[in-house]
Motif scaffolding. Structure first.
Motif, PDB file in Angstrom:
ATOM      1  N   MET A   8       0.848  -1.196   0.000  1.00 28.34           N
ATOM      2  CA  MET A   8       0.000   0.000   0.000  1.00 28.34           C
ATOM      3  C   MET A   8       0.885   1.249   0.000  1.00 28.34           C
ATOM      4  SD  MET A   8      -2.881   1.276   2.780  1.00 28.34           S
ATOM      5  CE  MET A   8      -1.695   1.583   4.096  1.00 28.34           C
ATOM      6  N   PRO A   9       0.782   2.115  -1.014  1.00 29.14           N
ATOM      7  CA  PRO A   9       1.608   3.332  -1.023  1.00 29.14           C
ATOM      8  C   PRO A   9       1.183   4.295   0.082  1.00 29.14           C
ATOM      9  CG  PRO A   9      -0.006   3.394  -2.795  1.00 29.14           C
ATOM     10  CD  PRO A   9      -0.083   2.016  -2.197  1.00 29.14           C
ATOM     11  N   ARG A  10       2.170   4.972   0.646  1.00 32.68           N
ATOM     12  CA  ARG A  10       1.895   5.992   1.651  1.00 32.68           C
ATOM     13  C   ARG A  10       2.147   7.354   1.034  1.00 32.68           C
ATOM     14  NH1 ARG A  10       4.211   5.940   7.381  1.00 32.68           N
ATOM     15  NH2 ARG A  10       2.417   7.348   7.583  1.00 32.68           N
ATOM     16  N   ILE A  11       1.165   8.221   1.140  1.00 35.81           N
ATOM     17  CA  ILE A  11       1.220   9.528   0.490  1.00 35.81           C
ATOM     18  C   ILE A  11       0.966  10.614   1.525  1.00 35.81           C
ATOM     19  CG2 ILE A  11       0.153  11.012  -1.253  1.00 35.81           C
ATOM     20  CD1 ILE A  11      -0.620   8.352  -2.707  1.00 35.81           C
ATOM     21  N   ALA A  12       1.839  11.610   1.552  1.00 39.67           N
ATOM     22  CA  ALA A  12       1.654  12.778   2.407  1.00 39.67           C
ATOM     23  C   ALA A  12       1.022  13.893   1.584  1.00 39.67           C
ATOM     24  CB  ALA A  12       2.993  13.239   2.973  1.00 39.67           C
ATOM     25  N   LEU A  13      -0.155  14.330   1.996  1.00 44.25           N
ATOM     26  CA  LEU A  13      -0.811  15.475   1.379  1.00 44.25           C
ATOM     27  C   LEU A  13      -0.373  16.702   2.171  1.00 44.25           C
ATOM     28  CD1 LEU A  13      -4.368  13.927   0.878  1.00 44.25           C
ATOM     29  CD2 LEU A  13      -2.502  14.097  -0.791  1.00 44.25           C
ATOM     30  N   VAL A  14       0.490  17.498   1.587  1.00 45.34           N
ATOM     31  CA  VAL A  14       1.206  18.530   2.338  1.00 45.34           C
ATOM     32  C   VAL A  14       0.441  19.845   2.298  1.00 45.34           C
ATOM     33  CG1 VAL A  14       3.421  19.669   2.674  1.00 45.34           C
ATOM     34  CG2 VAL A  14       3.352  17.380   1.654  1.00 45.34           C
ATOM     35  N   THR A  15       0.141  20.362   3.490  1.00 41.98           N
ATOM     36  CA  THR A  15      -0.596  21.611   3.609  1.00 41.98           C
ATOM     37  C   THR A  15       0.122  22.513   4.620  1.00 41.98           C
ATOM     38  OG1 THR A  15      -2.801  22.541   4.072  1.00 41.98           O
ATOM     39  CG2 THR A  15      -2.135  20.624   5.374  1.00 41.98           C
ATOM     40  N   TYR A  16      -0.582  23.488   5.158  1.00 43.94           N
ATOM     41  CA  TYR A  16      -0.012  24.350   6.202  1.00 43.94           C
ATOM     42  C   TYR A  16      -0.999  24.431   7.350  1.00 43.94           C
ATOM     43  CZ  TYR A  16      -3.018  28.444   5.327  1.00 43.94           C
ATOM     44  OH  TYR A  16      -4.074  29.312   5.224  1.00 43.94           O
ATOM     45  N   ASP A  17      -0.546  24.982   8.443  1.00 43.65           N
ATOM     46  CA  ASP A  17      -1.394  25.111   9.624  1.00 43.65           C
ATOM     47  C   ASP A  17      -1.999  26.511   9.632  1.00 43.65           C
ATOM     48  OD1 ASP A  17      -2.603  25.173  12.056  1.00 43.65           O
ATOM     49  OD2 ASP A  17      -0.849  24.568  13.219  1.00 43.65           O
ATOM     50  N   PRO A  18      -3.294  26.646   9.325  1.00 47.57           N
ATOM     51  CA  PRO A  18      -3.895  27.973   9.229  1.00 47.57           C
ATOM     52  C   PRO A  18      -4.419  28.517  10.553  1.00 47.57           C
ATOM     53  CG  PRO A  18      -5.504  26.342   8.596  1.00 47.57           C
ATOM     54  CD  PRO A  18      -4.248  25.578   8.980  1.00 47.57           C
ATOM     55  N   ARG A  19      -4.234  27.768  11.637  1.00 46.81           N
ATOM     56  CA  ARG A  19      -4.844  28.181  12.912  1.00 46.81           C
ATOM     57  C   ARG A  19      -4.480  29.614  13.267  1.00 46.81           C
ATOM     58  NH1 ARG A  19      -3.106  23.233  16.734  1.00 46.81           N
ATOM     59  NH2 ARG A  19      -1.178  23.665  15.626  1.00 46.81           N
ATOM     60  N   PRO A  20      -5.449  30.357  13.864  1.00 50.34           N
ATOM     61  CA  PRO A  20      -6.722  29.888  14.417  1.00 50.34           C
ATOM     62  C   PRO A  20      -7.852  29.774  13.382  1.00 50.34           C
ATOM     63  CG  PRO A  20      -6.497  32.212  14.848  1.00 50.34           C
ATOM     64  CD  PRO A  20      -5.213  31.788  14.174  1.00 50.34           C
ATOM     65  N   GLU A  21      -7.572  30.091  12.115  1.00 49.95           N
ATOM     66  CA  GLU A  21      -8.599  29.993  11.086  1.00 49.95           C
ATOM     67  C   GLU A  21      -8.775  28.534  10.653  1.00 49.95           C
ATOM     68  OE1 GLU A  21     -10.410  32.545  10.031  1.00 49.95           O
ATOM     69  OE2 GLU A  21      -9.337  33.862  11.423  1.00 49.95           O
ATOM     70  N   PRO A  22      -9.963  28.153  10.185  1.00 49.85           N
ATOM     71  CA  PRO A  22     -10.139  26.815   9.613  1.00 49.85           C
ATOM     72  C   PRO A  22      -9.472  26.745   8.244  1.00 49.85           C
ATOM     73  CG  PRO A  22     -12.140  28.094   9.358  1.00 49.85           C
ATOM     74  CD  PRO A  22     -11.212  28.937  10.200  1.00 49.85           C
ATOM     75  N   SER A  23      -9.156  25.554   7.793  1.00 46.79           N
ATOM     76  CA  SER A  23      -8.560  25.389   6.466  1.00 46.79           C
ATOM     77  C   SER A  23      -9.594  25.724   5.389  1.00 46.79           C
ATOM     78  CB  SER A  23      -8.068  23.949   6.274  1.00 46.79           C
ATOM     79  OG  SER A  23      -7.637  23.761   4.940  1.00 46.79           O
ATOM     80  N   HIS A  24      -9.126  26.411   4.348  1.00 48.44           N
ATOM     81  CA  HIS A  24     -10.008  26.747   3.227  1.00 48.44           C
ATOM     82  C   HIS A  24      -9.756  25.837   2.034  1.00 48.44           C
ATOM     83  CE1 HIS A  24     -11.596  30.308   5.204  1.00 48.44           C
ATOM     84  NE2 HIS A  24     -10.367  30.667   5.502  1.00 48.44           N
ATOM     85  N   ASP A  25      -8.965  24.791   2.220  1.00 46.25           N
ATOM     86  CA  ASP A  25      -8.684  23.863   1.128  1.00 46.25           C
ATOM     87  C   ASP A  25      -9.816  22.851   1.015  1.00 46.25           C
ATOM     88  OD1 ASP A  25      -7.747  22.141  -0.755  1.00 46.25           O
ATOM     89  OD2 ASP A  25      -5.840  21.708   0.223  1.00 46.25           O
TER      90      ASP A  25
END
Length: 292
Positions: free
Chosen positions: A1-18
């Protein structure tokens, strides 16, 4: 099973808009992959993944040197998409000069580095924005009579170490919008159109809606041709997994490249749900190529 990192950023204190991130994670999991959402600047064992897929690292434009250094480290530990060399080139919008020298039609652009005189147009409307920016941050449009406001804008960017870019305001955006052609796995995935982002008189540091009036679009042959010329001019273009080419119409009515997004472009999968399967297939294929 391939392992994949979906790379984002930490927007706190705002919720993610992605809005794409949960959709992509669910689809990859359903396809049999292990998909983790991780922050690029956290302490992560990147070597534990078959692929690190950059998605919504939307704070990189304020931390460019740090982000590029992370991409280079990550790319040594695992397969990174897009590769670090492409990330380094694309985080500085002076790449538009490279595209122009390669014969790609682009929006005419001048650059004013810190310390440069405020050489601004006096006979037409124009846009000032940083060479490292995203989501219209620190971008504004000016008419010649707002020269002093534009000078203050430049001074602020220069104080913070940003090089400014100056472009004529492309008036066709007000009527025909800006088109985004999305490529994935070497093929056109889908296209979208949005309305003008920069309102007349709006301050450079005012909040802006990055994708107003977003809607599906059918790319014309001329748009596809310009987009493909731009991608062919990218250094080490054979390493591209994904790309978004943003186009506007010049005064001659022909498409020109406004920006080339190769770092963390929004895929707009919520607008094009039929594209999810193709994205998953391409991501799994990339993960299967192993770390080089």
């Amino acid at each position: 099973m391939p392992r994949i990192a979906l790379v984002t950023y930490d927007p706190r204190p705002e919720p993610s808009h992605d809005r794409d991130l949960p959709v992509l994670r669910e689809a990859l999991t359903a396809a049999g992959a292990g998909a983790d959402v991780v922050h690029w600047d956290d302490a992560v064992d990147w070597a534990a993944y078959d692929l690190a897929l950059i998605r919504s690292t939307w704070d990189y434009s304020w931390r460019t040197a740090e982000f590029v250094a992370w991409a280079e480290r990550c790319g040594k530990a695992t397969r990174l998409a897009n590769p670090a060399a492409i990330v380094r080139w694309n985080t500085d919008k002076r790449y538009l000069g490279d595209l122009a020298r390669a014969g790609v039609p682009v929006v005419p652009t001048r650059y004013l580095a810190p310390g440069a005189a405020p050489d601004l147009p006096g006979d037409h409307e124009y846009v000032v924005k940083p060479t490292s920016g995203a989501g219209a941050r620190y971008a504004a449009r000016y008419t010649p009579d707002r020269h002093e406001a534009a000078v203050r804008h430049l001074a602020r960017m220069h104080e913070e170490g940003f090089t400014a870019m100056v472009q004529p305001y492309v008036r066709s955006i007000d009527t025909r919008g800006e088109r985004a052609l999305q490529f994935f796995g070497g093929r056109l995935l889908h296209a979208s159109r949005k309305q003008a982002v920069l309102a007349p008189g709006a301050a450079f540091d005012a909040h802006k809606v990055a994708h107003p009036g977003l809607e599906p679009w059918t790319a014309t042959e001329a748009e596809r041709a310009v987009a493909e010329r731009a991608l062919a001019a990218v250094p080490e273009a054979d390493g591209l997994l994904y790309a978004r080419v943003d186009l506007v119409d010049g005064e001659d009515g022909e498409p020109r490249v406004m920006e080339l997004e190769l770092v963390e472009p929004n895929l707009f999968l919520f607008l094009h749900p039929g594209s999810v399967e193709r994205v998953v297939e391409a991501v799994l294929a990339e993960a299967g190529r192993g770390h080089s």
